[in-house]
Design a protein around this motif. Sequence first.
Motif, PDB file in Angstrom:
ATOM      1  N   ARG A 117      42.272 -36.387   5.905  1.00 47.68           N
ATOM      2  CA  ARG A 117      42.705 -36.597   4.516  1.00 47.68           C
ATOM      3  C   ARG A 117      42.252 -35.234   3.683  1.00 47.68           C
ATOM      4  O   ARG A 117      41.418 -34.646   4.026  1.00 47.68           O
ATOM      5  N   SER A 131      45.350 -38.837   0.081  1.00 47.38           N
ATOM      6  CA  SER A 131      46.613 -38.200   0.708  1.00 47.38           C
ATOM      7  C   SER A 131      46.135 -37.692   2.002  1.00 47.38           C
ATOM      8  O   SER A 131      45.101 -37.117   2.173  1.00 47.38           O
ATOM      9  N   THR A 132      46.961 -37.906   3.155  1.00 51.26           N
ATOM     10  CA  THR A 132      46.502 -37.581   4.495  1.00 51.26           C
ATOM     11  C   THR A 132      47.035 -36.187   4.648  1.00 51.26           C
ATOM     12  O   THR A 132      47.907 -35.751   4.141  1.00 51.26           O
ATOM     13  N   GLN A 140      52.789 -36.365   5.812  1.00 51.74           N
ATOM     14  CA  GLN A 140      51.821 -36.477   4.755  1.00 51.74           C
ATOM     15  C   GLN A 140      52.176 -37.904   4.117  1.00 51.74           C
ATOM     16  O   GLN A 140      53.301 -38.160   3.777  1.00 51.74           O
ATOM     17  N   LYS A 141      51.053 -38.630   4.198  1.00 53.35           N
ATOM     18  CA  LYS A 141      51.042 -40.004   3.360  1.00 53.35           C
ATOM     19  C   LYS A 141      50.159 -40.041   2.209  1.00 53.35           C
ATOM     20  O   LYS A 141      49.034 -39.360   2.153  1.00 53.35           O
ATOM     21  N   ASN A 142      50.636 -40.594   1.130  1.00 52.16           N
ATOM     22  CA  ASN A 142      49.962 -40.642  -0.176  1.00 52.16           C
ATOM     23  C   ASN A 142      49.812 -42.068  -0.660  1.00 52.16           C
ATOM     24  O   ASN A 142      50.678 -42.968  -0.741  1.00 52.16           O
ATOM     25  N   HIS A 163      61.302 -43.356   0.111  1.00 46.20           N
ATOM     26  CA  HIS A 163      60.233 -42.358   0.607  1.00 46.20           C
ATOM     27  C   HIS A 163      59.297 -43.177   1.571  1.00 46.20           C
ATOM     28  O   HIS A 163      58.207 -42.627   1.639  1.00 46.20           O
ATOM     29  N   ASN A 164      60.092 -43.867   2.329  1.00 42.69           N
ATOM     30  CA  ASN A 164      59.547 -44.814   3.583  1.00 42.69           C
ATOM     31  C   ASN A 164      58.182 -45.544   3.144  1.00 42.69           C
ATOM     32  O   ASN A 164      57.249 -45.453   3.659  1.00 42.69           O
ATOM     33  N   GLY A 165      58.076 -45.869   1.835  1.00 43.15           N
ATOM     34  CA  GLY A 165      57.057 -46.332   1.333  1.00 43.15           C
ATOM     35  C   GLY A 165      56.745 -48.012   1.492  1.00 43.15           C
ATOM     36  O   GLY A 165      57.475 -48.700   1.841  1.00 43.15           O
ATOM     37  N   ILE A 183      51.935 -47.068  -0.727  1.00 41.30           N
ATOM     38  CA  ILE A 183      51.674 -45.846  -0.029  1.00 41.30           C
ATOM     39  C   ILE A 183      53.118 -45.175   0.419  1.00 41.30           C
ATOM     40  O   ILE A 183      54.232 -45.939   0.663  1.00 41.30           O
ATOM     41  N   PHE A 184      53.301 -43.848   0.390  1.00 38.01           N
ATOM     42  CA  PHE A 184      54.649 -43.179   0.571  1.00 38.01           C
ATOM     43  C   PHE A 184      54.553 -41.916   1.478  1.00 38.01           C
ATOM     44  O   PHE A 184      53.414 -41.279   1.256  1.00 38.01           O
ATOM     45  N   GLU A 185      55.625 -41.658   2.013  1.00 40.56           N
ATOM     46  CA  GLU A 185      55.605 -40.307   2.845  1.00 40.56           C
ATOM     47  C   GLU A 185      56.037 -39.178   1.643  1.00 40.56           C
ATOM     48  O   GLU A 185      56.972 -39.479   0.952  1.00 40.56           O
TER      49      GLU A 185
END
Length: 244
Positions: A117, A131-132, A140-142, A163-165, A183-185
């Motif tokens: 992260r 954030s990863t 990255q995922k947030n 956003h693929n969340g 969580i989203f990309e």
Amino acid sequence: MTEPYKSLGPWSLADFRQVKDWRKIEYHLHYSFRGCLSESIDQQKELFHVPVQDVTKLLNEIDPEQIINKPKIDRMFQDENFLAYITNLFVFSGLMNWLNIQGAWTFVLFPSTSGGRYFTINIGPHEVAFSTLGRKGIPQKNMILVDRLIFDFGKVINWIMKHNGTIEVDQYATALPRSTSIIFEGSFDDVNEFLGLDGVRRALIAYWNEALIGMKERNVMSVYAKYHNWNAIAQIHYKIGNTL
């Protein structure tokens, strides 16, 4: 805090550094400001009449070898997009208004979390933002934790889905009621765009402030307090103060 200092309060935190040899740094500070020592208060040798900016200047001149976690701080400042997001998040959330209870909330840079992260922010026992590290083939995922009132804003929900969340309510057993984990990309530019959506700030502050007030009222520290990066916060605080 003991007398005679306690009765002279209330006190607030203006600037700070976490160092390896605090006695050495304290001696240097006291020696540097010896001409500004307050002589009107009995039984003390540690109160000085010094402008905050003068103290900050001297703190910024501390030997870098004394600064704890300096390599991680340097890494943050070398990544302009990351730094811009973190600075924005701290201003956006009002977290800098809670400097006096650091340890109840914590900021950890590049923690050794599985997968890696950039950072994690905790309030009390659970995380409220992270954030990863994006890797080859892995975006990255947030994550940002907010109040459930976020569901009142349909455009925000649509943005998250695009956003693929994912959105999960009451995911953490230790969280307050109505906690909503999002969580989203996306890149840091995407996260800043998310923060700018109508309703996000209201939902974030609703949860974060209630959690912070509760920690202050109970006078308790986060279980992650020992990992808190004081020096990173000092540098972010300094940057914000010289930007706004």
